[in-house]
Scaffold this motif. Structure first.
Motif, PDB file in Angstrom:
ATOM      1  N   THR A  26       0.832  -1.203   0.000  1.00 57.10           N
ATOM      2  CA  THR A  26       0.000   0.000   0.000  1.00 57.10           C
ATOM      3  C   THR A  26       0.869   1.255   0.000  1.00 57.10           C
ATOM      4  O   THR A  26       0.622   2.207  -0.754  1.00 57.10           O
ATOM      5  CB  THR A  26      -0.930   0.003   1.218  1.00 57.10           C
ATOM      6  N   VAL A  27       1.860   1.276   0.857  1.00 59.65           N
ATOM      7  CA  VAL A  27       2.741   2.443   0.928  1.00 59.65           C
ATOM      8  C   VAL A  27       3.442   2.663  -0.412  1.00 59.65           C
ATOM      9  O   VAL A  27       3.548   3.805  -0.896  1.00 59.65           O
ATOM     10  CB  VAL A  27       3.743   2.293   2.082  1.00 59.65           C
ATOM     11  N   GLU A  28       3.901   1.591  -1.035  1.00 58.59           N
ATOM     12  CA  GLU A  28       4.553   1.734  -2.340  1.00 58.59           C
ATOM     13  C   GLU A  28       3.590   2.288  -3.377  1.00 58.59           C
ATOM     14  O   GLU A  28       3.979   3.076  -4.248  1.00 58.59           O
ATOM     15  CB  GLU A  28       5.122   0.388  -2.803  1.00 58.59           C
ATOM     16  N   SER A  29       2.310   1.905  -3.291  1.00 61.06           N
ATOM     17  CA  SER A  29       1.339   2.364  -4.280  1.00 61.06           C
ATOM     18  C   SER A  29       1.064   3.856  -4.183  1.00 61.06           C
ATOM     19  O   SER A  29       0.580   4.461  -5.147  1.00 61.06           O
ATOM     20  CB  SER A  29       0.031   1.575  -4.142  1.00 61.06           C
ATOM     21  N   VAL A  30       1.356   4.467  -3.026  1.00 57.08           N
ATOM     22  CA  VAL A  30       1.115   5.906  -2.853  1.00 57.08           C
ATOM     23  C   VAL A  30       2.404   6.652  -2.511  1.00 57.08           C
ATOM     24  O   VAL A  30       2.368   7.790  -2.045  1.00 57.08           O
ATOM     25  CB  VAL A  30       0.047   6.159  -1.757  1.00 57.08           C
ATOM     26  N   ARG A  31       3.544   6.023  -2.765  1.00 56.68           N
ATOM     27  CA  ARG A  31       4.826   6.639  -2.411  1.00 56.68           C
ATOM     28  C   ARG A  31       4.992   8.017  -3.043  1.00 56.68           C
ATOM     29  O   ARG A  31       5.387   8.980  -2.365  1.00 56.68           O
ATOM     30  CB  ARG A  31       5.986   5.728  -2.831  1.00 56.68           C
ATOM     31  N   GLU A  32       4.699   8.139  -4.327  1.00 57.17           N
ATOM     32  CA  GLU A  32       4.893   9.430  -4.995  1.00 57.17           C
ATOM     33  C   GLU A  32       4.010  10.503  -4.372  1.00 57.17           C
ATOM     34  O   GLU A  32       4.453  11.641  -4.158  1.00 57.17           O
ATOM     35  CB  GLU A  32       4.592   9.294  -6.486  1.00 57.17           C
ATOM     36  N   LEU A  33       2.758  10.164  -4.065  1.00 52.60           N
ATOM     37  CA  LEU A  33       1.863  11.114  -3.409  1.00 52.60           C
ATOM     38  C   LEU A  33       2.428  11.526  -2.056  1.00 52.60           C
ATOM     39  O   LEU A  33       2.424  12.712  -1.703  1.00 52.60           O
ATOM     40  CB  LEU A  33       0.483  10.487  -3.230  1.00 52.60           C
ATOM     41  N   GLU A  63       5.572  11.484  -1.056  1.00 60.92           N
ATOM     42  CA  GLU A  63       6.818  12.251  -1.170  1.00 60.92           C
ATOM     43  C   GLU A  63       6.589  13.662  -1.698  1.00 60.92           C
ATOM     44  O   GLU A  63       7.325  14.592  -1.327  1.00 60.92           O
ATOM     45  CB  GLU A  63       7.785  11.501  -2.095  1.00 60.92           C
ATOM     46  N   THR A  64       5.563  13.844  -2.528  1.00 55.55           N
ATOM     47  CA  THR A  64       5.368  15.155  -3.153  1.00 55.55           C
ATOM     48  C   THR A  64       4.288  15.999  -2.489  1.00 55.55           C
ATOM     49  O   THR A  64       4.338  17.237  -2.574  1.00 55.55           O
ATOM     50  CB  THR A  64       5.012  14.991  -4.644  1.00 55.55           C
ATOM     51  N   GLU A  65       3.307  15.363  -1.861  1.00 53.80           N
ATOM     52  CA  GLU A  65       2.164  16.098  -1.330  1.00 53.80           C
ATOM     53  C   GLU A  65       1.915  15.822   0.157  1.00 53.80           C
ATOM     54  O   GLU A  65       1.842  16.745   0.957  1.00 53.80           O
ATOM     55  CB  GLU A  65       0.899  15.748  -2.124  1.00 53.80           C
ATOM     56  N   TRP A  66       1.760  14.567   0.518  1.00 54.22           N
ATOM     57  CA  TRP A  66       1.411  14.201   1.891  1.00 54.22           C
ATOM     58  C   TRP A  66       2.696  13.890   2.662  1.00 54.22           C
ATOM     59  O   TRP A  66       2.965  12.748   3.048  1.00 54.22           O
ATOM     60  CB  TRP A  66       0.487  12.996   1.900  1.00 54.22           C
ATOM     61  N   THR A  67       3.481  14.909   2.888  1.00 54.32           N
ATOM     62  CA  THR A  67       4.821  14.684   3.439  1.00 54.32           C
ATOM     63  C   THR A  67       4.788  14.195   4.888  1.00 54.32           C
ATOM     64  O   THR A  67       5.714  13.509   5.330  1.00 54.32           O
ATOM     65  CB  THR A  67       5.658  15.968   3.340  1.00 54.32           C
ATOM     66  N   THR A  68       3.741  14.527   5.637  1.00 56.30           N
ATOM     67  CA  THR A  68       3.657  14.001   7.008  1.00 56.30           C
ATOM     68  C   THR A  68       3.452  12.491   6.995  1.00 56.30           C
ATOM     69  O   THR A  68       3.924  11.788   7.897  1.00 56.30           O
ATOM     70  CB  THR A  68       2.511  14.666   7.784  1.00 56.30           C
ATOM     71  N   SER A  69       2.773  11.987   5.984  1.00 55.56           N
ATOM     72  CA  SER A  69       2.619  10.539   5.842  1.00 55.56           C
ATOM     73  C   SER A  69       3.942   9.904   5.438  1.00 55.56           C
ATOM     74  O   SER A  69       4.295   8.809   5.925  1.00 55.56           O
ATOM     75  CB  SER A  69       1.551  10.214   4.794  1.00 55.56           C
ATOM     76  N   ALA A  70       4.676  10.569   4.565  1.00 59.39           N
ATOM     77  CA  ALA A  70       5.986  10.051   4.158  1.00 59.39           C
ATOM     78  C   ALA A  70       6.917   9.936   5.364  1.00 59.39           C
ATOM     79  O   ALA A  70       7.640   8.944   5.519  1.00 59.39           O
ATOM     80  CB  ALA A  70       6.601  10.959   3.092  1.00 59.39           C
ATOM     81  N   GLU A  71       6.891  10.949   6.231  1.00 64.32           N
ATOM     82  CA  GLU A  71       7.778  10.938   7.398  1.00 64.32           C
ATOM     83  C   GLU A  71       7.483   9.776   8.338  1.00 64.32           C
ATOM     84  O   GLU A  71       8.403   9.206   8.940  1.00 64.32           O
ATOM     85  CB  GLU A  71       7.642  12.266   8.151  1.00 64.32           C
ATOM     86  N   LEU A  72       6.204   9.397   8.450  1.00 63.36           N
ATOM     87  CA  LEU A  72       5.848   8.301   9.357  1.00 63.36           C
ATOM     88  C   LEU A  72       6.017   6.945   8.696  1.00 63.36           C
ATOM     89  O   LEU A  72       6.618   6.031   9.281  1.00 63.36           O
ATOM     90  CB  LEU A  72       4.407   8.462   9.840  1.00 63.36           C
ATOM     91  N   TYR A  73       5.514   6.794   7.474  1.00 66.37           N
ATOM     92  CA  TYR A  73       5.364   5.447   6.918  1.00 66.37           C
ATOM     93  C   TYR A  73       6.509   4.989   6.028  1.00 66.37           C
ATOM     94  O   TYR A  73       6.800   3.786   5.977  1.00 66.37           O
ATOM     95  CB  TYR A  73       4.044   5.339   6.151  1.00 66.37           C
ATOM     96  N   LEU A  74       7.187   5.882   5.323  1.00 64.99           N
ATOM     97  CA  LEU A  74       8.257   5.414   4.453  1.00 64.99           C
ATOM     98  C   LEU A  74       9.400   4.781   5.250  1.00 64.99           C
ATOM     99  O   LEU A  74       9.889   3.703   4.875  1.00 64.99           O
ATOM    100  CB  LEU A  74       8.761   6.550   3.562  1.00 64.99           C
ATOM    101  N   PRO A  75       9.843   5.358   6.366  1.00 68.68           N
ATOM    102  CA  PRO A  75      10.877   4.662   7.146  1.00 68.68           C
ATOM    103  C   PRO A  75      10.356   3.410   7.857  1.00 68.68           C
ATOM    104  O   PRO A  75      11.134   2.517   8.207  1.00 68.68           O
ATOM    105  CB  PRO A  75      11.309   5.719   8.176  1.00 68.68           C
ATOM    106  N   ALA A  76       9.035   3.346   8.071  1.00 66.96           N
ATOM    107  CA  ALA A  76       8.487   2.267   8.911  1.00 66.96           C
ATOM    108  C   ALA A  76       8.354   0.948   8.187  1.00 66.96           C
ATOM    109  O   ALA A  76       8.145  -0.081   8.832  1.00 66.96           O
ATOM    110  CB  ALA A  76       7.125   2.693   9.449  1.00 66.96           C
ATOM    111  N   VAL A  77       8.440   0.960   6.863  1.00 67.13           N
ATOM    112  CA  VAL A  77       8.206  -0.281   6.116  1.00 67.13           C
ATOM    113  C   VAL A  77       9.502  -0.822   5.501  1.00 67.13           C
ATOM    114  O   VAL A  77       9.486  -1.464   4.461  1.00 67.13           O
ATOM    115  CB  VAL A  77       7.131  -0.076   5.028  1.00 67.13           C
TER     116      VAL A  77
END
Length: 620
Positions: free
Chosen positions: A173-180, A182-196
């Motif tokens: 799921t995170v990979e499917s929305v990674r671009e979003l 990284e470019t828009e929902w940066t608070t989500s990137a900060e929590l979930y990209l390192p977590a997976v």
């Protein structure tokens, strides 16, 4: 009809009539007398069981499991999501607990259309209703539980703080929305990209800190007073303030534009979870209980009402054809009549006279039309529907994830899912005193909205299920609930609760549950109890011949998707009848779980879905 899989336990069922069907199950139906828990994730099931072992009851256990699911299935539900639950306290009446929040006061059709929108976006702040799940769980704990807030939250806090092994679908799921992210929902990137990260435990320390602070600020002289204090903190304190401040920040959504939401602090303060009478239908000695028509729940009751009085031979092509066609009629009525923005003629929809007329519409050929009825002589009105989809299943706001392996080939093993649906969670629990609950938490997915950084979770998106047209039962209406697909089930025999069940799956939930329920009701028991695992493991199906509840609201007339474990007689029989048949992965349809209790002996049973090897039942 269905072929044996090595290692599966044989089960011989006469079904209905004289046809013999050989069934095989992936696991045994668990049985015992102390307590049973089944859910869509093993850590939630085992946390619930730990509460039962600590002298908690089924309702304490359900609350603990629910908060664990926020941590271990964040792609499927979150604290700012929604939950309907059906509860059966031992010796008390069955009730529906509504944890579906309404549209905010500012969520008017005019506001959305003034933004140039024809549909409520499938993601982003504009799709956020009043969050309902946490207030519902805390209300249940206060009224029917025995444990403290800290007692039930410690499992979720532990997994959020110390980590848990993430299921593969979170990473998908995170990979499917990674671009979003990284470019828009940066608070989500900060929590979930390192977590997976592969091989690492997944943590959510902001969420753990949120629950620790909630516990610390929820003070009072009694257990009940402290839980009510926690509910006030959720609505009016640091949590409510953070949620509404973030809702006011514009964020990118599925419209391709950035929009702010309409949720305010006043909306949070005004709403609280409520108890309601269930919608019920009596069928062959059973009474099936569902949430009211603010959900899609009564569509299962309509499917039962449409069955022919003389029965069908379980598992035959005629059986599947009749169920599929009945589903189309029930879901057409859902689209024309269900919702919280108007009175729903449910008594007429479930009446014998109405269903006799509707049953006559089920012919020998597949229908490609959306055919709502006219209960009590009323004229049905459908929303303006999007153009029909072509090929495959209709699109949905609840995501579909594919395997990362481009060479993955669907096999005959529940673990080998090259196709995974992400959507929702489910919990069923029964305890030694006879308390029973079925609950379907969802919404607030990590892919719904940007994460509120100081809280560790996002807002939900349930408003996407409403229509931007006035005069429909499911029109976007301030203070009214969006019609939800979340639909737990509870069934009684002779007025006594005996079975709780449900599944994730959006629009498919009441389709998969109808087939499961009939598999339980129409086949003989095992070891003195219902064959729950056999009914869950049985090949399942769904149709997309009605508008999806999720953005962009597509439909595929005539489509029916079958697990490829169905025999050639069923597949060919449906195609000869004109159905547009798609064969899916052999273990792809449903994520059911169930518990049961025999009131004569106190025997408890449980089973959970093997598809994806994630749902588990535990008990003793």
């Amino acid at each position: 009809m269905w072929t044996r899989k090595p290692g599966m336990r044989p089960f011989r069922s006469p079904g209905v009539g004289h046809r013999v069907i050989h069934m095989f199950t992936t696991r045994p139906t668990l049985q015992g007398t102390f307590g049973m828990c089944a859910s869509t994730h093993w850590l939630a099931s085992q946390s619930a069981m730990a509460v039962l072992e600590d002298d908690g009851n089924a309702f304490d256990a359900a609350v603990a499991a629910a908060f664990v699911l926020h941590v271990v299935e964040p792609h499927l539900n979150g604290p700012a999501g929604d939950v309907p639950a059906i509860i059966a306290p031992a010796g008390g009446p069955v009730r529906v607990l509504c944890g579906q929040g309404p549209a905010p006061a500012g969520a008017t059709v005019e506001h959305y259309t003034s933004l140039g929108l024809e549909l409520v976006p499938g993601t982003g702040p504009l799709a956020a209703p009043v969050p309902g799940a946490v207030d519902a769980w805390l209300t249940l704990l206060r009224d029917h539980g025995t444990k403290s807030l800290e007692d039930v939250l410690k499992y979720a806090v532990g997994y959020a703080e110390n980590g848990h092994p993430p299921v593969e679908a979170i990473g998908d799921t995170v990979e499917s929305v990674r671009e979003l992210f990284e470019t828009e929902w940066t608070t989500s990137a900060e929590l979930y990209l390192p977590a997976v990260r592969p091989g690492a435990l997944m943590t959510n320390r902001p969420l753990a800190a949120t629950w620790r602070r909630l516990i610390a600020e929820a003070t009072g002289p009694t257990r009940e007073a402290r839980i009510d204090a926690a509910r006030r903190v959720w609505r009016e304190g640091f949590i409510g303030e953070a949620l509404t401040a973030f809702a006011a920040r514009p964020a990118m959504d599925t419209s391709g534009e950035r929009h702010a939401g309409t949720l305010t602090g006043d909306d949070l303060v005004r709403w609280e979870a409520t108890y309601e009478e269930p919608a019920t239908y009596d069928w062959n000695g059973w009474t099936v209980c569902k949430a009211g028509p603010w959900s899609q729940g009564p569509s299962l009751l309509q499917q039962l009402a449409l069955l022919p009085a003389d029965g069908l031979e379980y598992g035959t092509p005629d059986y599947v054809h009749t169920l599929v066609e009945g589903t189309k009629l029930a879901m057409a009525d859902r689209e024309a009549w269900y919702g919280d923005a108007a009175d729903v003629p449910l008594d007429d929809l479930l009446s014998a006279e109405y269903n006799a007329g509707r049953r006559a519409l089920i012919g020998a050929e597949a229908s490609y039309e959306l055919r709502p009825g006219a209960p009590g002589g009323r004229t049905p009105r459908l929303p303006k529907l999007p153009a029909p989809a072509t090929g495959g299943a209709a699109g949905a706001g609840e995501p579909t994830m594919k395997s990362h392996d481009p060479m993955a080939v669907p096999g005959d093993d529940p673990r080998d899912q090259s196709h995974r649906r992400g959507d929702t969670c489910h919990i069923d629990i029964v305890d030694r005193w006879g308390n029973m609950i079925s609950a379907t938490p969802s919404g607030g997915w990590l892919q719904s909205n940007p994460v509120v950084p100081e809280l560790g979770f996002p807002l939900g998106t349930r408003l996407q299920m409403t229509w931007l047209e006035h005069g429909l039962p499911n029109s976007l209406t301030p203070g009214r609930r969006p019609r939800t697909t979340l639909t737990p089930s509870l069934a009684l025999r002779d007025g006594v609760p005996v079975l709780a069940f449900g599944t994730p799956g959006g629009d498919q939930q009441d389709q998969w549950q109808a087939h499961f329920f009939l598999a339980v009701a129409l086949r003989p028991p095992v070891r003195g109890g219902y064959d729950l695992q056999g009914a869950i493991d049985a090949p399942n199906w769904h149709t997309d011949s009605f508008p999806s509840s999720f953005y962009p609201r597509g439909m595929t007339p005539g489509a029916v998707t079958l697990e490829s474990r169905f025999g050639a007689d069923v597949v060919d029989g449906l195609r000869r009848r004109g159905h547009d048949v798609t064969l899916a992965h052999p273990w792809s349809e449903g994520r059911l779980s169930a518990v049961a209790r025999d009131p004569r002996t106190g025997l408890l049973s449980a089973a959970a879905n093997p598809r994806g090897m994630q749902g588990y039942a535990v008990g003793r």
